[in-house]
Design a protein around this motif. Structure first.
Motif, PDB file in Angstrom:
ATOM      1  N   PRO A   1      37.106   6.066  -0.503  1.00 58.22           N
ATOM      2  CA  PRO A   1      36.420   6.896  -0.867  1.00 58.22           C
ATOM      3  C   PRO A   1      36.025   7.074   0.399  1.00 58.22           C
ATOM      4  O   PRO A   1      36.341   7.395   1.487  1.00 58.22           O
ATOM      5  N   VAL A   2      34.772   8.949   0.297  1.00 52.62           N
ATOM      6  CA  VAL A   2      34.926   9.440   1.845  1.00 52.62           C
ATOM      7  C   VAL A   2      33.331   8.612   2.129  1.00 52.62           C
ATOM      8  O   VAL A   2      32.474   8.343   1.118  1.00 52.62           O
ATOM      9  N   ARG A   3      33.378   7.891   2.963  1.00 52.09           N
ATOM     10  CA  ARG A   3      32.471   7.451   3.639  1.00 52.09           C
ATOM     11  C   ARG A   3      31.621   8.960   3.803  1.00 52.09           C
ATOM     12  O   ARG A   3      31.982   9.437   5.516  1.00 52.09           O
ATOM     13  N   TRP A   4      30.665   8.533   4.253  1.00 47.87           N
ATOM     14  CA  TRP A   4      29.117   9.708   5.280  1.00 47.87           C
ATOM     15  C   TRP A   4      28.853   9.010   5.908  1.00 47.87           C
ATOM     16  O   TRP A   4      28.814   7.805   6.626  1.00 47.87           O
ATOM     17  N   VAL A   5      28.870  10.244   7.314  1.00 48.45           N
ATOM     18  CA  VAL A   5      28.606   9.175   8.969  1.00 48.45           C
ATOM     19  C   VAL A   5      27.008   9.958   8.901  1.00 48.45           C
ATOM     20  O   VAL A   5      27.166  11.092   8.607  1.00 48.45           O
ATOM     21  N   GLN A   6      26.455   8.413   9.776  1.00 51.33           N
ATOM     22  CA  GLN A   6      25.503   9.240   9.801  1.00 51.33           C
ATOM     23  C   GLN A   6      24.946   9.400  11.099  1.00 51.33           C
ATOM     24  O   GLN A   6      25.345   8.099  12.586  1.00 51.33           O
ATOM     25  N   LEU A   7      24.952  10.457  11.265  1.00 52.87           N
ATOM     26  CA  LEU A   7      24.506  10.775  13.189  1.00 52.87           C
ATOM     27  C   LEU A   7      23.148  10.494  13.600  1.00 52.87           C
ATOM     28  O   LEU A   7      22.382  10.668  13.068  1.00 52.87           O
ATOM     29  N   ARG A   8      22.771   9.697  14.261  1.00 50.40           N
ATOM     30  CA  ARG A   8      21.767   9.577  14.717  1.00 50.40           C
ATOM     31  C   ARG A   8      20.630  10.759  16.180  1.00 50.40           C
ATOM     32  O   ARG A   8      21.665  11.159  16.561  1.00 50.40           O
ATOM     33  N   LEU A   9      19.110  11.378  15.594  1.00 49.23           N
ATOM     34  CA  LEU A   9      19.520  12.193  16.458  1.00 49.23           C
ATOM     35  C   LEU A   9      19.186  11.867  18.125  1.00 49.23           C
ATOM     36  O   LEU A   9      18.946  12.238  18.618  1.00 49.23           O
TER      37      LEU A   9
END
Length: 101
Positions: free
Chosen positions: A39-47
């Motif tokens: 499955p495609v995992r979404w990566v959250q970038l921290r601002l």
């Protein structure tokens, strides 16, 4: 009377769904077959990185403390607001607390 039954038999039945009306005779689109791909995992970038957040919180605590000391010394203590942050004022307070004066 027989005409009414024939009309009902000729008309397709309509099923009410949340998205609107759908005819029962329509075929559903085929469901895609499951694949073995991961499955495609979404990566959250921290601002704002965590280390910068820690520095900002410490800086805000220091600024809030300095403002509190200045307001307290000038308003409650009746002194000059610029004297609240001088080392000589704090040295005098430490001398009073330790009993040197």
């Amino acid at each position: 009377m027989t005409n009414e039954f024939e009309r009902q038999a000729v008309q397709p039945t309509i099923k009410k769904t949340r998205r609107g009306f759908r005819r029962k005779q329509e075929q559903q689109p085929p469901t895609p077959e499951p694949t073995n791909d991961p499955p495609v995992r979404w990566v959250q970038l921290r601002l704002i990185p965590i280390w910068l957040r820690v520095i900002l919180v410490v800086a805000l605590f220091i600024a809030a403390g300095a403002i509190g000391i200045t307001v307290g010394y000038s308003v409650l203590g009746g002194g000059d607001s610029a004297d609240a942050l001088k080392w000589s004022t704090w040295q005098h307070l430490l001398d009073i607390m330790s009993g040197k004066q």
